[in-house]
Design a protein around this motif. Structure first.
Motif, short mmCIF file in Angstrom:
data_model
loop_
_atom_site.label_atom_id
_atom_site.label_comp_id
_atom_site.label_asym_id
_atom_site.label_seq_id
_atom_site.Cartn_x
_atom_site.Cartn_y
_atom_site.Cartn_z
N ARG A 173 0.56 -1.18 0.07
CA ARG A 173 0.10 -0.09 -0.15
C ARG A 173 0.77 1.24 -0.09
O ARG A 173 0.68 2.20 -0.73
N ILE A 174 2.00 1.31 0.99
CA ILE A 174 2.59 2.53 1.10
C ILE A 174 3.61 2.39 -0.41
O ILE A 174 3.65 3.65 -0.86
N ARG A 175 4.23 1.29 -1.15
CA ARG A 175 4.66 1.49 -2.25
C ARG A 175 3.79 2.03 -3.38
O ARG A 175 4.29 2.93 -4.26
N ALA A 176 2.52 1.65 -3.48
CA ALA A 176 1.64 2.14 -4.41
C ALA A 176 0.95 3.67 -4.10
O ALA A 176 1.25 4.41 -5.30
N ALA A 177 1.31 4.00 -2.97
CA ALA A 177 1.00 5.57 -2.78
C ALA A 177 2.30 6.36 -3.25
O ALA A 177 2.08 7.50 -3.79
N LYS A 178 3.42 5.69 -2.83
CA LYS A 178 4.70 6.47 -3.48
C LYS A 178 4.67 6.62 -4.90
O LYS A 178 5.13 7.62 -5.56
N ASP A 179 4.41 5.64 -5.46
CA ASP A 179 4.29 5.43 -6.93
C ASP A 179 3.23 6.46 -7.58
O ASP A 179 3.45 6.91 -8.54
N ALA A 180 2.19 6.43 -6.94
CA ALA A 180 1.50 7.67 -7.48
C ALA A 180 1.58 8.71 -7.35
O ALA A 180 1.50 9.60 -8.00
N GLU A 181 2.22 9.23 -6.26
CA GLU A 181 2.66 10.49 -5.76
C GLU A 181 3.82 10.91 -6.83
O GLU A 181 4.06 12.08 -7.23
N ALA A 182 4.67 9.97 -7.27
CA ALA A 182 5.89 10.12 -8.05
C ALA A 182 5.23 10.38 -9.51
O ALA A 182 5.73 11.22 -10.17
#
Length: 248
Positions: A95-104
């Motif tokens: 979930r954290i990785r997906a959130a970071k990817d979306a932000e990037a």
């Protein structure tokens, strides 16, 4: 109670009661042997013995099986708990990785949009500048509009240049002329024979701008401006070349 050689619970209390019963029974036997009348057993002992499985009745091997079964069950519960914790941890990390990817991705999109707008703005400014320069060139005075004189001062020559060269290019044009002739429209290079304000070589090339190229600074300025525009794009581009090569 024993059912099919399976033990569900071992009663410590039952073991104690059974032991007490055994002692009482031995005492009764001894009393009979000595001639004493046997004493009736305590009802409480009998009741406890009737309801409780004796520890001695459970085979030693089955006792070990009970312990092993209990440990295995505990290990299974702990393993299940560990698997559940690991699963939750992996889900949280995903979930954290997906959130970071979306932000990037969002930041990259914003940056790309800003760069596109900046590029578009720079292109518009460049076109506007070129258009202004073309308009400035078209609005400059024709060489024939200047009254010919027997001689010209440096100030007069510069004044003529300001009326012919676009304002945005005048400083570059002026700097080149400063280096080439110091604004002397009759300057002659003794080595090469280059002539005039912009040191045309040979000087006769300036005749394309007017037959009076030897004596009329306006004719020399017109020719020099056309030369810089045609060969380099503008006087400022010509000056950039001059700085790197010390000629143009």
């Amino acid at each position: 109670m024993l059912e099919g050689n399976r033990v569900s619970r071992i009663s410590v209390r039952g073991f104690a009661v059974a032991s007490a019963t055994a002692v009482t029974t031995v005492g009764a036997v001894v009393g009979v042997a000595s001639g004493n009348a046997a004493q009736p057993a305590d009802d409480s002992f009998e009741a406890a013995a009737a309801d409780t499985t004796l520890l001695a009745d459970i085979p030693a091997g089955e006792q070990a099986q009970v312990q092993v079964s209990s440990l295995a069950e505990q290990a299974s519960v702990q393993a299940a708990a560990a698997d559940s914790a690991a699963k939750k941890s992996a889900e949280e990390a995903a979930r954290i990785r997906a959130a970071k990817d979306a932000e990037a991705k969002k930041e990259a999109a914003v940056k790309a949009e800003a760069e596109a707008k900046a590029k578009e703005k720079a292109e518009k400014e460049r076109k506007a500048k070129e258009e202004a320069e073309r308009a400035s060139r078209s609005s400059t005075r024709d060489v024939t509009s200047f009254t010919a004189q027997a001689s010209y001062t440096v100030a007069e020559v510069k004044a003529i240049a300001r009326q012919i060269v676009p304002a945005s290019q005048f400083q570059c044009f002026s700097t080149i002329v400063d280096h080439e002739s110091s604004w002397n429209y009759r300057a002659t290079n003794p080595s090469s024979g280059a002539y005039g304000l912009v040191q045309a070589y040979p000087g006769s090339k300036m005749s394309s701008a007017g037959a009076d190229w030897r004596t009329n600074p306006a004719t020399q300025i017109k020719w020099g401006l056309n030369y810089m525009n045609d060969r380099y794009g503008s006087p400022c581009d010509a000056w950039a070349f001059w700085q790197n090569n010390h000629w143009y």
